[in-house]
Design an enzyme around this catalytic site. Sequence first.
Site: not given
Ligand code: SAH
Length: 245
Positions: A94
Site C-alpha cells: 500500500s
Molecule cells: N497490507 C498490505 C497491502 C496488501 S494488498 C501492505 O502492507 O502493503 C491487499 C492484500 O489483500 C493482497 O495481498 C490480497 O491477496 C489480500 N486479500 C484480498 N482479498 C482477501 C481476503 N478475502 N482475505 C484476506 N486477504 C485478502
Amino acid sequence: MSTAWGVSMPGLAPKPAGRATAARGAAVLHEGDWAVPTAPRLNLVRRLREQGIGAEPVLAALARIPRERFVDEALWSRAYEDTALPIGHSQTISQPFVVARMIAAVLPARGRLKRVLEVGTGCGYQAAVLAQVAEEVYSIERIRALYDKARANLRALRLPNVRLAFGDGYAGLPEAAPFDAIVVAAAAPALPEALLKQLTRGGKLIAPVGADEQQLLLVERRVAGFIETRLDLVRFVPMLPGLAK
Ligand code: SAH
C-alpha cells in the site's frame, strides 16, 4: 476451518540500535539497526506530515519501519516513494499515505490500540506499522505465497506482537475477536458483515468499499449501532473470496 495459524515471530523485541549481537557462527548481526530512521524514511514522514497526517504515533511508527525490506531488491530505490509498488501475485504494497491515513483514523485519541485485525497482509508492511501502535496485531491473507513472504519479512524484524493467519478475511478471525480496530487493505463491494460483528463496542473499522470507484469508509460501533463516515476516494486491489494456495 480454513484458517491456518502461523505465529510469526515469537521472541525478542528489537534491541537498541547499534547493539551488535554475535549470532551462530562468526556472523555479527545488528539487530536493532533497522528501526533507526534513514534520511529517505524521514523525508517520507515529513511529506506525510505536510499532506495532513497529524497523528504523531503513526508518523513515529512509519519512521521505524524499513519499507525497503518489504519489496524486491529491484524496487529498493523506490521504497520511500509515496506510491503503491508491486509485490507479486498481482498485489501491491500500500501507499504510505494511505497506510498512515487508515491507521490514524482508527487510533484512539489517547493511548494505544489493544487488539487489531488487518485484512490483507500482503507483504506485511502495514502489519509491521500497526505493531508499533497496538499491543497485539492479527493479520489475515488469502494468498499462500504472500502469507509465507510476509511471515519471512516480519520474522526478520523480530516483532513479538504480530500473528499471521492464512485464511479468507471475509470471515474475519472469530477465534481472536473482538478487535478494537479492523483495517481492511483490499476493496470489497460492500462492508463485510462478519467483520462488523468482530468489533468491540467503541471499536472502529476502516475499509475501502466499491469496485472501480472506491471510497474509504470508517465505521464506529456504538452501543446503539454503527456510525458510518465516508472519507477519501482510493484505489485498492479487490478483496476476493476464498483461498489461493
Ligand atoms: N497490507 C498490505 C497491502 C496488501 S494488498 C501492505 O502492507 O502493503 C491487499 C492484500 O489483500 C493482497 O495481498 C490480497 O491477496 C489480500 N486479500 C484480498 N482479498 C482477501 C481476503 N478475502 N482475505 C484476506 N486477504 C485478502
